[in-house]
Each structure stands twice: as structure tokens, then as C-alpha cells.
Motif scaffolding. Structure first.
Motif, PDB file in Angstrom:
ATOM      1  N   UNK A 188     -47.624 -49.148 -37.017  1.00 23.74           N
ATOM      2  CA  UNK A 188     -46.572 -48.345 -36.411  1.00 23.74           C
ATOM      3  C   UNK A 188     -46.673 -46.939 -36.982  1.00 23.74           C
ATOM      4  N   UNK A 189     -46.802 -45.993 -36.105  1.00 21.21           N
ATOM      5  CA  UNK A 189     -46.953 -44.609 -36.512  1.00 21.21           C
ATOM      6  C   UNK A 189     -48.390 -44.133 -36.439  1.00 21.21           C
ATOM      7  N   UNK A 190     -49.335 -45.027 -36.116  1.00 20.72           N
ATOM      8  CA  UNK A 190     -50.737 -44.585 -35.986  1.00 20.72           C
ATOM      9  C   UNK A 190     -50.870 -43.642 -34.808  1.00 20.72           C
ATOM     10  N   UNK A 191     -51.609 -42.540 -34.962  1.00 23.47           N
ATOM     11  CA  UNK A 191     -51.780 -41.608 -33.842  1.00 23.47           C
ATOM     12  C   UNK A 191     -52.675 -42.209 -32.745  1.00 23.47           C
ATOM     13  N   UNK A 192     -52.530 -41.579 -31.581  1.00 26.04           N
ATOM     14  CA  UNK A 192     -53.301 -42.079 -30.440  1.00 26.04           C
ATOM     15  C   UNK A 192     -54.813 -41.992 -30.680  1.00 26.04           C
ATOM     16  N   UNK A 244     -47.616 -49.293 -27.106  1.00 23.28           N
ATOM     17  CA  UNK A 244     -46.690 -48.259 -26.637  1.00 23.28           C
ATOM     18  C   UNK A 244     -46.611 -47.139 -27.668  1.00 23.28           C
ATOM     19  N   UNK A 245     -46.527 -45.932 -27.147  1.00 21.66           N
ATOM     20  CA  UNK A 245     -46.492 -44.750 -28.000  1.00 21.66           C
ATOM     21  C   UNK A 245     -45.154 -44.025 -27.827  1.00 21.66           C
ATOM     22  N   UNK A 246     -44.756 -43.308 -28.908  1.00 23.35           N
ATOM     23  CA  UNK A 246     -43.587 -42.447 -28.868  1.00 23.35           C
ATOM     24  C   UNK A 246     -43.958 -41.162 -29.580  1.00 23.35           C
TER      25      UNK A 246
END
Length: 220
Positions: free
Chosen positions: A156-160, A186-188
Motif C-alpha cells: 500500500x503506497x507503492x507508486x504506479x 487500485x490507485x489513489x
């Protein structure tokens, strides 16, 4: 017996030369018979030699007469000459014996072995050298900072860009959701906020999420 020999013997009993005509044969026959016949010479009545001579004269005359009746003439002297002896066959020459192939091959093998020995044992002996110790490049003071190790898990928090580096191009992208087969991420704001890892195509994700972080896909 050869016919020529029989005719020669008949002429010999009559005392004629070979090749005489039949008239001479009859005349000589009568003359010899009159000289030996026991009617003219009673002393020959019991002489076995005289009887044998008369029988030989009769046989000789009969042999020559048979030839006369068969061929119409008596043989010429040249026809009664003995046939030349056949030429003596030359004795076969012993076959030329070639040297045995096995001996020649053995000689060649010995020669090759000698050449190999001279070549092999004449070489200088090389002293084996120890391999050079492996050197490791120690980081120098001028090297830049060591880059951080590459991530092997999606957190969680890994960049795209890390997700793309690990999984490659998604099979389908829709808004902030990237799909990799039956699994999804899913990304935020460009960072991973949740995922669904299907057992059919599991994702290399860190299953230990920080407290309070919820998988936004679980509610769907």
C-alpha cells in the motif's frame, strides 16, 4: 591302337615300305605264303614259328585290304608318319607373393608411435600457475550513493511505476484500476491504495496491510 600304327605294322609284316600300293601288297603276300606254306614245305607243318608267321601275314593283308575297300586306296607314306608330340606345357610360374598387409600396417603403426613419442616427450614441462585471486570492487569514496534495492512486493503506497516494473503493462486499465487477468490493483493519487489477488493469478503483494488500511475492492 592307332590306325597309323596298325597300318605300319601290316607293312612291316609284309616287308613293304609304308605307302606301297595294294598290288604290291598282294604280290608280297603270295610270295611270302608260298615260302612258308606247309604244302610246299612239309617241315613247316609242325613249326609253330611258321604258323605264327602265316597268321601275321594274313592279318596284315586283311588290314590293308580293309583300308583299300573303305577308302579306295592305301595311305600315303606321309599319312603314316607319327604325329608330332604336343608341345610341352610350360610349368606355371609360382605366384608372386606380395608382402603381407598385416606386416606393413604394423610397421606403419610403430613408425607413427615413434614420431608421437618424440613429439610428446620433447615438449617442455609447463609449471601450473595458481589462478589469480578474485578481486571485488570495493566502493570508492568517489562513487555515488548506492541505489535502494528494487521492490519485489507491491505494498500500500507503492507508486504506479513500481507496479509497472514488477507486473508490466496491465491487461486492462480503467480509471484508477489496473487489471492483470482476474486480479486487480487500485490507485489513489498515483499510489496503491488496495488490490484483489486472485488464486488463479496471484499478485506479488504484501498481505500485511497497515492498521486502518482497507482494500477498497473488497466492498465491491
Amino acid at each position: 591302337m592307332d590306325d597309323r600304327l596298325e597300318l605300319l605294322q601290316a607293312y612291316a609284316h609284309l616287308g613293304l615300305a609304308p605307302g606301297s600300293d595294294y598290288g604290291a601288297v598282294e604280290a608280297r603276300y603270295r610270295a611270302r605264303v608260298m615260302a612258308l606254306h606247309p604244302d610246299r614245305h612239309p617241315r613247316n607243318a609242325h613249326d609253330p614259328d611258321a604258323s605264327a608267321a602265316l597268321a601275321a601275314l594274313a592279318a596284315a593283308r586283311r588290314r590293308l585290304r580293309d583300308h583299300q575297300l573303305r577308302f579306295g586306296r592305301l595311305p600315303h607314306a606321309a599319312e603314316l608318319e607319327p604325329a608330332p608330340a604336343p608341345p610341352r606345357a610350360a610349368s606355371p610360374r609360382p605366384p608372386h607373393r606380395r608382402p603381407r598387409r598385416g606386416r606393413a600396417l604394423a610397421a606403419l603403426a610403430l613408425l607413427a608411435l615413434g614420431i608421437w613419442s618424440l613429439t610428446e616427450f620433447g615438449r617442455p614441462v609447463r609449471t601450473p600457475t595458481a589462478p589469480a585471486p578474485a578481486t571485488t570492487d570495493a566502493p570508492s569514496a568517489t562513487d555515488g550513493p548506492t541505489p535502494p534495492p528494487r521492490e519485489t512486493l507491491i505494498r500500500v503506497g507503492s507508486p504506479q511505476q513500481d507496479v509497472r516494473a514488477l507486473l508490466g503493462v496491465p491487461t486492462f486499465a480503467r480509471g484508477n484500476v489496473w487489471e492483470y487477468g482476474p486480479s486487480r490493483i487500485e490507485f489513489d493519487a498515483g499510489r496503491v491504495s488496495g488490490w484483489y489477488s486472485s488464486p488463479l493469478a496471484p499478485l506479488p503483494v504484501d498481505e500485511h496491510r497497515p492498521l486502518g488500511v482497507r482494500d477498497p475492492l473488497d466492498a465491491r
